[in-house]
Enzyme design. Structure first.
Site, PDB file in Angstrom:
ATOM      1  CG  LEU A 125       0.329   9.936   0.089  1.00  0.00           C
ATOM      2  CD1 LEU A 125       1.117   9.808  -1.204  1.00  0.00           C
ATOM      3  CD2 LEU A 125      -0.946  10.733  -0.167  1.00  0.00           C
ATOM      4  CB  SER A 127       3.074   3.622   2.865  1.00  0.00           C
ATOM      5  OG  SER A 127       3.655   3.936   4.112  1.00  0.00           O
ATOM      6  CB  SER A 128       0.989   2.058   7.732  1.00  0.00           C
ATOM      7  OG  SER A 128      -0.077   2.953   7.873  1.00  0.00           O
ATOM      8  CD  GLU A 160      -1.534   1.690  10.951  1.00  0.00           C
ATOM      9  OE1 GLU A 160      -1.553   0.997   9.929  1.00  0.00           O
ATOM     10  OE2 GLU A 160      -0.904   2.755  11.014  1.00  0.00           O
ATOM     11  CG  ASP A 172      -5.363   5.403   7.095  1.00  0.00           C
ATOM     12  OD1 ASP A 172      -6.118   6.334   6.751  1.00  0.00           O
ATOM     13  OD2 ASP A 172      -4.406   5.541   7.879  1.00  0.00           O
TER      14      ASP A 172
HETATM   15  P1  ADP Z   1       1.859   6.492   6.179  1.00  0.00           P
HETATM   16  O1  ADP Z   1       0.909   5.374   6.481  1.00  0.00           O
HETATM   17  O2  ADP Z   1       1.188   7.816   6.065  1.00  0.00           O
HETATM   18  O3  ADP Z   1       2.711   6.221   4.979  1.00  0.00           O
HETATM   19  P2  ADP Z   1       2.928   5.642   8.667  1.00  0.00           P
HETATM   20  O4  ADP Z   1       3.952   6.207   9.585  1.00  0.00           O
HETATM   21  O5  ADP Z   1       1.592   5.291   9.195  1.00  0.00           O
HETATM   22  O6  ADP Z   1       2.828   6.623   7.433  1.00  0.00           O
HETATM   23  O7  ADP Z   1       3.495   4.305   8.014  1.00  0.00           O
HETATM   24  C1  ADP Z   1       4.782   4.270   7.438  1.00  0.00           C
HETATM   25  C2  ADP Z   1       5.454   3.005   7.882  1.00  0.00           C
HETATM   26  O8  ADP Z   1       4.818   1.873   7.224  1.00  0.00           O
HETATM   27  C3  ADP Z   1       6.907   2.905   7.425  1.00  0.00           C
HETATM   28  O9  ADP Z   1       7.755   3.555   8.338  1.00  0.00           O
HETATM   29  C4  ADP Z   1       7.105   1.399   7.413  1.00  0.00           C
HETATM   30  O10 ADP Z   1       7.376   0.915   8.719  1.00  0.00           O
HETATM   31  C5  ADP Z   1       5.760   0.866   6.965  1.00  0.00           C
HETATM   32  N1  ADP Z   1       5.783   0.624   5.529  1.00  0.00           N
HETATM   33  C6  ADP Z   1       5.408   1.448   4.549  1.00  0.00           C
HETATM   34  N2  ADP Z   1       5.590   0.902   3.325  1.00  0.00           N
HETATM   35  C7  ADP Z   1       6.129  -0.318   3.555  1.00  0.00           C
HETATM   36  C8  ADP Z   1       6.568  -1.374   2.722  1.00  0.00           C
HETATM   37  N3  ADP Z   1       6.506  -1.321   1.397  1.00  0.00           N
HETATM   38  N4  ADP Z   1       7.077  -2.467   3.345  1.00  0.00           N
HETATM   39  C9  ADP Z   1       7.129  -2.568   4.668  1.00  0.00           C
HETATM   40  N5  ADP Z   1       6.734  -1.613   5.510  1.00  0.00           N
HETATM   41  C10 ADP Z   1       6.240  -0.503   4.965  1.00  0.00           C
HETATM   42 MG    MG Z   2      -0.227   5.103   8.258  1.00  0.00          MG
END
Ligand code: ADP
Ligand code: MG
Length: 383
Positions: A125, A127-128, A160, A172
């Protein structure tokens, strides 16, 4: 969520934050691995977000704290280098800060930062991108740096790609930045044009997260990226390499003999997926949701057979949910190799129906997927 973030910030840093911002996660609606090939893609910003609170410090330290992990990491403003593995999460806001400075932000002092989130991380989803965009908005505001939305989106992607080291396209960050409640974001990744269209009002999104993540997912993503670049190089026939977006299926067939079977299939997926996105946009505008649903399933089929970024769990979820009443279509959403399946349904599709999918999945794989329905939400903003 904002109030509890402020309360935690006060507890942790002994003063109120000067800025709070938020940015949403996104669903990749259709357009799989088209973005870094200069193609077209559509995504929807969600009502689930990452929030960031910031306040200036008097010294030159940057303190990053996370509500989730409870960690507090200090970085020197004069030494903005990538952090080691265990503090990986810091690299997202840190890289954004570094590139904001490169873009002209003047930082005469450091900051304290705390973030929190109701968006599952690592679930496809994005989150990055949400943490990148939320950070970019908060930092730009804190240091009074004037930048337009497209610039902040590009800085998120640059972080990224070059700081974290993930060769993703603009989808994204673009959707997290340009998203609109009740809207779907269409991105032309070649021109980096972003436009928003209304979402049909009688539809719902359901997400079935397999919670499976391929151990090599980042490596596999990079491998697909490289295969696409190989195909575009051959298709460009010695001239300056043009992205796969510039070619059609006939062009591809003409060089088939010069490509390995694998590279041919990767390119075929991307080229046909671009066509599906254009068609989906047309059908959405015409109100033909059933037609859009068929394209979602065709996209998944192509991921399964040609791009090979699906897996048994995602295929099973798509097959199971697609047979149910009220479902227009379903496909893997995001990079693939695990992660989530998105289903587009009418309003009759209920939690009970979703639970049924979960149970059938559990019978086969021994554990339930994470299931939720989500609504569209606005793009990144200071709140
Ligand atoms: P996605 O983008 O699909 O969620 P990714 O592997 O690209 O998966 O990104 C996830 C990573 O983003 C997490 O492991 C973390 O390092 C970082 N991340 C996600 N949310 C947060 C947050 N609220 N604060 C800091 N880092 C975050
Ligand atoms: Mg990501």
């Amino acid at each position: 969520m904002k109030q509890s973030l402020i309360t935690s910030f006060v507890r942790l840093f002994g003063r109120v934050p000067e800025v709070v911002s938020q940015a949403p996660g996104r669903i990749e609606f259709i357009g799989n691995h088209t973005d870094y090939n200069g193609g077209v893609v559509m995504g929807v910003a969600l009502d689930k977000t990452v929030m960031v609170a910031l306040a200036k410090r008097t010294d030159r330290k940057l303190i990053f704290a996370s509500a989730k992990s409870g960690e507090k990491i200090a970085v020197d403003l004069d030494d903005l280098k990538k952090q080691e593995r265990e503090y990986n999460w810091v690299n997202y806001p840190l890289g954004v800060f570094k590139y904001l400075i490169e873009a002209g932000l003047k930082a005469d002092c450091g900051f304290d930062m705390l973030d929190c989130s109701n968006l599952p991380a690592g679930a496809g989803l994005s989150s990055s991108a949400a943490i990148e965009l939320a950070s970019a908005f908060a930092m730009a505001k804190l240091y009074d740096f004037q930048a337009d939305l497209k610039t902040l989106v590009r800085i998120g992607r640059k972080c990224e790609n070059h700081f974290v080291g993930m060769p993703c396209g603009i989808l994204d960050q673009g959707v997290s930045g340009f998203g609109k409640k009740d809207g779907i974001v269409f991105i032309d990744c070649l021109t980096e044009d972003f436009s928003t269209y209304p979402l049909p009002s009688n539809c719902k999104f359901w997400l079935f997260n397999s919670t499976k993540k391929h151990a090599l997912v980042d490596g596999l993503y990079a491998e697909r990226h490289s295969e696409c670049m190989q195909a575009s190089k051959v298709l460009s026939e010695g001239g300056e390499s043009r992205p796969l977006r510039s070619f059609n299926v006939d062009d591809l067939e003409a060089v088939k003999d010069k490509l390995s079977d694998v590279v041919y299939r990767r390119a075929k997926h991307v080229i046909e997926e671009n066509d599906r996105v254009m068609k989906a946009k047309e059908l959405l505008l015409a109100g033909d949701i059933c037609g859009v649903g068929k394209l979602l399933n065709a996209s998944h089929e192509s991921s399964r057979k040609l791009f090979e970024n699906s897996c048994e769990e995602l295929d099973f979820l798509v097959d199971t949910v697609s047979t149910m009443k009220g479902v227009y279509g379903a496909r893997l959403s995001g990079g693939g190799f695990g992660g989530a399946v998105m289903a587009l349904t009418d309003e009759s599709f209920s939690q009970e129906d979703a639970d049924k999918v979960s149970e059938i999945y559990e019978q086969k794989f021994g554990k339930k997927p994470m299931v939720f329905t989500c609504a569209s939400g606005d793009g990144a903003k200071v709140i």
